[in-house]
Design an enzyme around this catalytic site. Sequence first.
Site, PDB file in Angstrom:
ATOM      1  CG  HIS D 199      -1.878   1.162   1.207  1.00  0.00           C
ATOM      2  ND1 HIS D 199      -2.974   1.194   0.379  1.00  0.00           N
ATOM      3  CD2 HIS D 199      -1.887   2.321   1.884  1.00  0.00           C
ATOM      4  CE1 HIS D 199      -3.618   2.346   0.558  1.00  0.00           C
ATOM      5  NE2 HIS D 199      -2.973   3.038   1.477  1.00  0.00           N
ATOM      6  N   GLY D 208      -7.058   3.482   1.507  1.00  0.00           N
ATOM      7  CA  GLY D 208      -7.920   3.628   0.326  1.00  0.00           C
ATOM      8  C   GLY D 208      -7.234   4.249  -0.859  1.00  0.00           C
ATOM      9  CG  LEU D 234      -9.210  -1.281   1.195  1.00  0.00           C
ATOM     10  CD1 LEU D 234      -8.689  -2.164   0.082  1.00  0.00           C
ATOM     11  CD2 LEU D 234     -10.007  -0.107   0.646  1.00  0.00           C
ATOM     12  CG  ASP D 235      -5.661  -0.327   2.168  1.00  0.00           C
ATOM     13  OD1 ASP D 235      -5.147  -1.202   1.455  1.00  0.00           O
ATOM     14  OD2 ASP D 235      -6.136   0.724   1.710  1.00  0.00           O
ATOM     15  CB  ALA D 236      -7.646  -3.431   8.033  1.00  0.00           C
TER      16      ALA D 236
END
Lengths: 291, 291, 291, 291
Positions: D199, D208, D234-236
């Site tokens: 990311h 995001g 998402l992205d976690a």
Amino acid sequence: MPSLVRPSAERARLLISCADRPGVVATVTRLLFEHGANVVDSDQHTEPDDLRFFMRLEFDLPGLAERLGALEEAFAPVAERFGMQWRLIPAARVKRMALFVSKQDHCLQELLWLWKKGELMADIPLVVSNHPDAREVVAPFGIPLHHVPVTADTKAQAEAATLELMRAHQVDLVVLARYMQILSGDFIASFGGPIINIHHSFLPAFVGANPYAQAHSRGVKLIGATAHYVTAELDAGPIIEQDVHRVGHRDAVADLVRIGRRVERTVLARAVSWHLEDRVLPHGNKTVVFS
Amino acid sequence: MPSLVRPSAERARLLISCADRPGVVATVTRLLFEHGANVVDSDQHTEPDDLRFFMRLEFDLPGLAERLGALEEAFAPVAERFGMQWRLIPAARVKRMALFVSKQDHCLQELLWLWKKGELMADIPLVVSNHPDAREVVAPFGIPLHHVPVTADTKAQAEAATLELMRAHQVDLVVLARYMQILSGDFIASFGGPIINIHHSFLPAFVGANPYAQAHSRGVKLIGATAHYVTAELDAGPIIEQDVHRVGHRDAVADLVRIGRRVERTVLARAVSWHLEDRVLPHGNKTVVFS
Amino acid sequence: MPSLVRPSAERARLLISCADRPGVVATVTRLLFEHGANVVDSDQHTEPDDLRFFMRLEFDLPGLAERLGALEEAFAPVAERFGMQWRLIPAARVKRMALFVSKQDHCLQELLWLWKKGELMADIPLVVSNHPDAREVVAPFGIPLHHVPVTADTKAQAEAATLELMRAHQVDLVVLARYMQILSGDFIASFGGPIINIHHSFLPAFVGANPYAQAHSRGVKLIGATAHYVTAELDAGPIIEQDVHRVGHRDAVADLVRIGRRVERTVLARAVSWHLEDRVLPHGNKTVVFS
Amino acid sequence: MPSLVRPSAERARLLISCADRPGVVATVTRLLFEHGANVVDSDQHTEPDDLRFFMRLEFDLPGLAERLGALEEAFAPVAERFGMQWRLIPAARVKRMALFVSKQDHCLQELLWLWKKGELMADIPLVVSNHPDAREVVAPFGIPLHHVPVTADTKAQAEAATLELMRAHQVDLVVLARYMQILSGDFIASFGGPIINIHHSFLPAFVGANPYAQAHSRGVKLIGATAHYVTAELDAGPIIEQDVHRVGHRDAVADLVRIGRRVERTVLARAVSWHLEDRVLPHGNKTVVFS
């Protein structure tokens, strides 16, 4: 100023070095387990060049004070069998550290400050300085400052007096926190214990005097500092820690000095902290640092 | 492979150095303004040691190609008056860069890659190598590789052939991207233009051969790389950029080599990129870098 | 403790921001030249998003005190013509800085220490704390500590008393050196001057309370600190400086706190130092930092 | 392109996690010793929050292939007794890694390059892309590129086709090297193996889309990248590695993108390399990284 939260009386460290042989770890951990020790931290390294094995174990053992003798007795034949150099150190037996300083007091200040915060596990029985200026910095910490002036003519007597101070205060470790005198080989040998110096360059670049002026003159884009053990050869002892900071064409020598102060105090503090926790194992002219 | 987005035809750079005197900036910016130039970037520096003044201006001037001559003519007496060294460079006149490489191809690969991404503003008419291995790396970029073997006996002829290649391709800049031959003073003088080298140590530490082996042997805790202009004295030219990476007792020489590759390619790429944008002004054995 | 070497009475700084237009630099530098000023440092920036132009000039002008009025008078119509926001600041008019602290005193200690070394160009008329603990740290520096306790019930009165202190001591700048009270929008508006805060995370990650516990819980591999101007919205003001330090799975929350202290004091010191030298120009919710 | 120097057939890794209990290390190292294994690397960690114990051992065992079964059989009751989760992995059984990419190819390029240098111990049976652009980058490495376009309407079929590719090529690990499609929870569950994503921000800041635009808008002074395991949120997912690079007011969003590329490829390469060497042990939403 009783700032030090003493380590637990049950905590100890075992440091080992020997030729690498199968079964070392199994044997050592088995012995600790059988004596009721609970390993809380462990690190090891085998040097590929000479297959020398290094290990640092930290463990808790209830009733350590009474049982340390028995543990040492049991460990001796194991150490003998593997040809180990070893030390078994109760964490509560904190080292006695003397700080040496000249006019520049930023490293001294940093060490005293971290010590007060409980980040440096040591007793500091005295500060030694060849200038009286440090008195103001040291005073709030309740530590005696011994002013031992040094001139070319009085160097031998000054070193003798300093050695006597080390003995009287049972000093384990000397830290040269920007002490601008070069200790003689005799002093180093007579003291016998470890001496940590902070050199204000990224060694081996800029050995000797005025490293910031040397660095400025060479036009380097990073300046550094090096914490190392002192040996008889100037600035050539085993390196414990180094770091650097970016500089540029706008930075005059005075700026390098100012920026360098930050690097010096950080690097020296890390090196001293690791030494106090028995994380630094010398190996020839290098160090294994289990940080 | 038309990867290069050429700079605007209206963009130019003015580089100045002279003894510091009041009115320089006012005079220069006034002249540019009167000629219709719009300054988009400006940086300046006065060296405190010798009061030498350095300035880099980037400006847009509609119809630059036709008006450049008039601007230079107008600027000449100003430069004369202030005793300036100066260069006026249209950004669209991108430099012609030759890359020299031996077996290690990571720096070459990085430069070609960034060039293809449009991050290096240059034409690359050729790559020169004393080994044939680089062909595979160079091929996808559509750049000719000239294989010029060098032995102790053929060095003079090899350098002569290489010089001829530089002339034939009108090369402005040579980049030694891990080229393991030492260029003779004659070559450096005959070529006449700037030569950038990447040395795989934090200079001035570990000059010469095998710096990673030297670093490992000294037990340093950081390894570095240095991009510098080549002069007749080995590894002693003006430093453009340096950086370091942390290493420890677990890292053997092979690890230093591997970690060092990352540092080398980053440092060389930054230095080359700054040079191509006329951001590096040599000053004696140092550099002013307007990055 | 007269530690501050006051800046030269001849040195001044000119800060400008305006819509970018050709001729700004030429006009300003010409005017300074005609008034006998010698520019010693200059930096500029045009924000591409809104074409806002920023400039910081540092210059020497013999007899500045007597000639400042005339210079301002001459500059006013120029500023008017270009629609400039501008400030002309004699360097010798050092800012009056109040330090606010709660229990954690490492940032306070660092600022006082750098101030004593002459690295922070400010007068410090007072320290304000909602806890009495800081007295010991502040005492050796000869600065009065005002203990203003704050509870949920007394917050309004406490802020009023604090405001009164700011007025009585003609404070230009408030620095929240780990002050754990949230200042009300009313306080911020009534004080009217800049307030710099150190937040112990890499904003915008971990806004609000206990950022180290949040960071530990998320398992990040770097922790950071952020110095920013305080606005009515919590932890959302313009960022001046940030930095980070590497952490790993061995680091518990207490280690993050300890490591974070170093980052916090470095970041806050840099931000405050830049502010005091008028190097930070706010631009909406961002900053231009001419460091 | 047979670039991979396969690990020794005698080398294996043992990964353990269990509730911390005395005797674990002694028992495990004893068992390995009795089977003739020589431990060459060992690291351990006990999480203070939940007293979970993690260990990674690397050892050499002559005749590993024939003796692995016996060793596993002997280890099973020990693991049972201590309630261990464990894996015994021959180093020569290198993982099969699929790379997913969209238009941005810098992370793909870096991974392929390091793989070719022998720095990534994996087989790469295929690259999957939703754009055809990557073909040029992949071709020189002799790896098939599968172009699987994805639209809102065809997402389910595209994922099914991709899953089928993973099965056909017996893929152990998926690496999202700037793959700009969000994988569905179904895909993640059906694939079942680890998925590593890069990311382009310092998570949890700027979750995001368009993190560089978010970062520019917030005015941060450092930009970062985060390599993490993909979970349904998402992205976690658990963070493996992060790093940052300094930026300033001169850097527009396009500069952040360019600078960020360097950080992204370095961070992703480190994370993938550690995963391939079984150095990353997930623990809830965090990771223990024995690097």
